[in-house]
Design an enzyme around this catalytic site. Structure first.
Site, PDB file in Angstrom:
ATOM      1  N   LYS A   1       0.823  -1.210   0.000  1.00  0.00           N
ATOM      2  CA  LYS A   1       0.000   0.000   0.000  1.00  0.00           C
ATOM      3  C   LYS A   1       0.859   1.264   0.000  1.00  0.00           C
ATOM      4  O   LYS A   1       2.060   1.241   0.257  1.00  0.00           O
ATOM      5  CB  LYS A   1      -0.986  -0.029   1.167  1.00  0.00           C
ATOM      6  CG  LYS A   1      -2.132  -0.996   0.895  1.00  0.00           C
ATOM      7  CD  LYS A   1      -3.333  -0.755   1.773  1.00  0.00           C
ATOM      8  CE  LYS A   1      -4.539  -1.545   1.256  1.00  0.00           C
ATOM      9  NZ  LYS A   1      -5.719  -1.398   2.129  1.00  0.00           N
TER      10      LYS A   1
ATOM     11  N   ARG B   1      -3.945 -10.083   4.350  1.00  0.00           N
ATOM     12  CA  ARG B   1      -4.348 -10.079   2.943  1.00  0.00           C
ATOM     13  C   ARG B   1      -3.158  -9.600   2.118  1.00  0.00           C
ATOM     14  O   ARG B   1      -2.679  -8.473   2.300  1.00  0.00           O
ATOM     15  CB  ARG B   1      -5.554  -9.156   2.761  1.00  0.00           C
ATOM     16  CG  ARG B   1      -6.134  -9.096   1.354  1.00  0.00           C
ATOM     17  CD  ARG B   1      -7.390  -8.214   1.366  1.00  0.00           C
ATOM     18  NE  ARG B   1      -8.045  -8.193   0.060  1.00  0.00           N
ATOM     19  CZ  ARG B   1      -7.768  -7.320  -0.905  1.00  0.00           C
ATOM     20  NH1 ARG B   1      -6.828  -6.392  -0.712  1.00  0.00           N
ATOM     21  NH2 ARG B   1      -8.409  -7.362  -2.051  1.00  0.00           N
TER      22      ARG B   1
END
Length: 268
Positions: A203, A237
């Site tokens: 991210k 995840r």
């Protein structure tokens, strides 16, 4: 949890697994690399071109059916639409991964009807809607309270407490400082009282912290995963399953949750 995006505009793989055969291959590769869970999505969280309900179903249902035919692993569908969730459960999915923070309570009704499980993620914007310059007085306490309220809403709609998972939503309507603080204070999110999932893989808060481009964030992701697990995360995840699996297994070994694969050093 391995990420299988059947989208042409996902933030990390940029359509690499958009074709059905590529998505099915990615699912099998993830299983071969040790994934316990496949998360299948057809529409990114971020703003972008409109995708109809029918098109989203056409993207995710064949992947779910194909994956279910070859594995007993957990399968989730990432969607904000009740119609898509229902079709996904009919195709063999076990879990709804909802990044819209249960924006539509009808999603909880579908989960309850299917006897499935639900991931509730903190996010402030309506699905596929920009939310510039988010501000919080205390991002962690506000995220925790949001998750408590939405979990209570899900329970009122018939989802049992033991089928609810919470995700603080790193980077979703949050800047890098917010995501770093969430990571530092993840034990406070764990104390909300439901199993905690973290979705931090590659991210932007990792890229901005380390000054690394999108495809150069594996090491930063692994470091964040380790901190998250030590802080109470129980589901991670990820895009890079093989690398993440080794990190997770090592943390579990250190914590005494997993025995070594073998022991030879200084035992003879």
């Amino acid at each position: 949890m391995a990420i299988i995006n059947r989208t042409p505009d996902s933030f990390h793989d940029r359509g690499r697994t958009f074709a059905l055969d590529k998505a099915l291959t990615a699912a099998q590769d993830a299983l071969d690399e040790g994934a316990d869970w496949l998360d299948i999505g057809g529409v990114p969280f971020a703003p972008g071109p409109a995708v109809s309900i029918e098109e989203e179903m056409d993207r995710v249902v064949p992947v779910i059916e194909g994956a279910r035919s070859r594995t007993d692993a957990v399968i989730s569908v990432e969607t904000y639409r009740p119609e898509v969730a229902r079709a996904a459960f009919d195709a063999g999915a076990d879990v709804l991964n909802n990044t819209s923070g249960l924006h539509d309570p009808a999603l909880a009704d579908v989960v309850a009807e299917a006897g499935a499980s639900l991931v509730i993620t903190h996010s402030l914007a309506d699905p596929r809607t920009p939310y510039p310059r988010p501000r919080y007085d205390d991002v962690v306490s506000e995220v925790a309270e949001f998750l408590r309220e939405r979990a209570a809403l899900a329970e009122k709609h018939g989802v049992p407490a033991d089928r609810i998972i919470v995700d603080p939503g790193h980077d979703l309507n949050k800047n890098t400082y917010h995501s770093l603080e969430l990571t530092r204070r993840l034990p406070e999110i764990a104390r909300v009282g439901y199993p905690m999932l973290v979705a931090v893989s590659n991210k932007d808060f990792i890229g901005e912290t380390l000054e690394r481009a999108q495809q150069e964030r594996v090491e930063g992701t692994i470091a964040t995963l380790v901190v998250s697990i030590l802080s109470g995360a129980r589901i991670v995840r990820v895009h890079d399953v093989a690398e993440a699996k080794q990190a997770v297994n090592m943390v579990e070994g250190i914590l005494g949750w997993r025995p070594p694969a073998y022991v030879r050093h200084n035992v003879d």
